[in-house]
Design an enzyme around this catalytic site. Structure first.
Site: not given
Length: 618
Positions: A281, A364, A392
């Site tokens: 990344k 979540e 969610r």
């Protein structure tokens, strides 16, 4: 400026390019991304890490027929460049410009709109099964990050993929990061695979040697019966194999030649296959490589120094600092986040209270029920989450927290308009669904200083409380004094003159005060009320306003349906039918991407728009 990229036409050009030319093109794309995102802001680190993988995909697959689904669409900038949107890239995330996520209205090559994590496998599997039922032959590919695999939805899809043996190619883009550093069992599991890449090479060499002799050939066939047992012992990738998914990897995701070769092989495999690629990344930009979390979703920055332009005092920082102050006095306070440690302001808390900080990854639903379990045992859990991601866990909030009336604090960051991330990230629905949950209390601070006081009060209560606050800092709090004491359901009257009352929630109180100044210049006095409690509403104040025949305006950065205005008008209708009530908020639609100020103005929620609406009822 860019030798190859400037002469690039479309993805068909990639099929003719030699690998050395593709490598040069990948470097040009990185420079292009850094040049543009330093001006517009956006998701930099994840896109720098996926350049070669995207080029490989489009060299091997045919976008006019094959379907490629990107999990969490913020990693599709390279895809947008390669599919004809390079010249528009300077408009990225601006109103009327390119979205930072896949948009079907933008391009036929944006196959599916993704903004929340862990959805690609389910969507791709649905497309693959539709293909099979209609007897078509194209390939379907899902690109998913290692962080997204912590999401329960991705694991549910993997289970289904392997059971039915549907033809599907899954690219696991493993950069060991989601937004914050990945955590949990799946991250540990993938780490084992990364450090044990030798098995497949050993297996190939061993079988090749055996088959050179008649004895060895027979032995190789016999070994088929026990091979799965051996693999179970020595190959971490058997997790996927046991689900019924062929595992290939790990391979270097920055080696275009190697990735292209493996993708070409995968196209010939029947049934589902997962290709595990290792990427970095932020690759190619030292500041993003060193701090990929900081350059995940970034504001405009100086590309030479890596300095990011940002406001100093934000709601997230105030929340994080207050959590540290309170936790240092009360050992029962714990913090939970779902892969959003930095964004929610909990980075410092995580280092100072390591045993009381829980990053559950992109999960979540689990986070909410984990908090509920902690609350039953006397802890004081605070779940810090973006408004858009709390959606969610709707069932867990209502079933596991509210039904049991447990003292869980929901610190809802990025409530209201967030701006440039667009429809999937605007936090304009939380009031609507939380307000209809029994036992839930909803609060919203009018300024950054008030947030800390609200959090301190909430942690002394014994029931579920949601505190919603916006991205960034204050608009104008020069005339505001933060409340220090709260009584459940009691509002604050900030200015008490005239027979028009503006009841505003959260940072919209600051806008209401700007409107008050404008109306005073017109000779009209206005009462301004801080609805610090969105639920329960202050019936005592409403009774007074109705009795004295005020014209009432509600102001919120939430959709109107089910919001503060709905709660107010429902109550007023139950006691009176003559009082005028004007509800101001967002209409029943998804809010596009763009600067926050532009979006407020377009929706009539800037001071001038609010003034115009109020004048219309006088």
């Amino acid at each position: 400026m860019y030798e190859i990229l400037d002469n690039y036409s479309d993805f068909r050009d990639l099929k003719k390019m030699q690998f050395n030319k593709l490598k040069k093109m990948s470097n040009e794309i990185r420079h292009f991304l850094i040049d543009n995102i330093s001006n517009t802001g956006g998701h930099l680190a994840s896109n720098l890490g996926i350049v070669e993988l995207t080029l490989s995909l489009y060299k091997v697959f045919n976008l006019d027929e094959d379907k490629i689904i990107w999990d969490v669409g913020h990693q599709t900038y390279v895809h947008k460049i390669l599919t004809g949107r390079k010249e528009e890239f300077h408009t990225l995330r601006k109103f009327g410009g390119l979205s930072g996520f896949p948009k079907k209205c933008e391009s036929k090559y944006d196959m599916f709109e993704t903004g929340h994590s862990s959805t690609s496998l389910s969507a791709a599997l649905g497309m693959a099964r539709a293909r099979d039922l209609s007897k078509r032959k194209h390939h379907v590919v899902a690109v998913i990050g290692d962080g997204a695999l912590t999401g329960g939805m991705a694991l549910e899809a993997l289970n289904d993929v392997g059971y039915r043996k549907t033809d599907l190619t899954i690219i696991l883009n493993d950069n060991q990061m989601s937004i914050a550093k990945n955590v949990g069992g799946m991250s540990t599991y993938l780490s084992k695979i990364r450090i044990d890449p030798k098995y497949n090479k050993f297996k190939r060499n061993f079988e090749h040697a055996l088959k050179k002799t008649n004895f060895g050939s027979g032995l190789a066939e016999s070994l088929v019966k026990i091979k799965s047992g051996i693999k179970q012992i020595v190959v971490p990738g058997m997790f996927f194999e046991d689900l019924g998914i062929k595992y290939i990897g790990p391979i270097d995701g920055h080696n275009i030649k190697e990735v292209s070769k493996v993708l070409s092989m995968a196209k010939k495999i029947k049934g589902p296959v997962i290709i595990h690629t290792i990427t970095k990344k932020g690759k190619g930009y030292k500041f993003a490589e060193k701090n990929p979390g900081k350059f995940h979703g970034v504001s405009p920055f100086d590309k030479v120094t890596g300095e990011i332009k940002s406001s100093n005092k934000t709601y997230s920082k105030v929340f994080g600092d207050k959590m540290i102050a309170l936790a240092s006095k009360d050992s029962r306070i714990v913090a939970i986040t779902a892969a959003m440690r930095d964004g929610t302001g909990l980075k410092k808390f995580s280092s100072e209270f390591k045993k009381r900080f829980f990053d559950v990854g992109i999960a979540e639903q689990h986070a909410v029920t984990l908090a509920a379990g902690m609350a039953t045992e006397g802890l004081k859990p605070v779940f810090a989450v973006y408004s858009t991601f709390l959606q969610r866990a709707y069932d867990q909030v209502i079933h596991d927290v509210c039904q049991q009336n447990l003292p869980v604090i929901f610190a809802i960051d990025r409530a209201g308009i967030v701006g440039k991330d667009g429809e999937t990230h605007q936090g304009v629905f939380d009031i609507s669904y939380l307000s209809h949950m029994p036992n839930m209390t909803i609060m919203s601070p009018k300024c950054t200083d008030e947030l800390g006081n609200m959090l301190e009060w909430a942690l002394t209560q014994n029931y579920p409380i949601a505190i919603r606050y916006p991205r960034g800092g204050d608009i104008d709090k020069s005339n505001l004094i933060a409340q220090k004491k709260f009584t459940r359901g009691n509002w604050e009257i900030i200015h008490d003159k005239g027979n028009v009352a503006i009841i505003a929630a959260g940072r919209m109180v600051q806008s209401a005060l700007q409107v008050k100044e404008k109306m005073q210049s017109l000779g009209i006095e206005v009462t301004v009320i801080n609805a610090c409690f969105i639920k329960p509403i202050d019936k005592k104040i409403l009774n007074k306003l109705v009795k004295e025949n005020y014209k009432i305006v509600t102001l919120e950065d939430n959709v109107l349906h089910g919001g503060l205005g709905t709660l107010v008008i429902e109550y007023i209708n139950s006691i009176s039918s003559s009082v005028k009530v004007l509800n101001l908020g967002f209409e029943d639609k998804f809010i596009l991407h763009g600067d926050v100020d532009v979006l407020y103005k377009l929706n009539g929620l800037d001071p001038d728009g609010i003034l115009k609406s109020i004048i219309s009822i006088l």
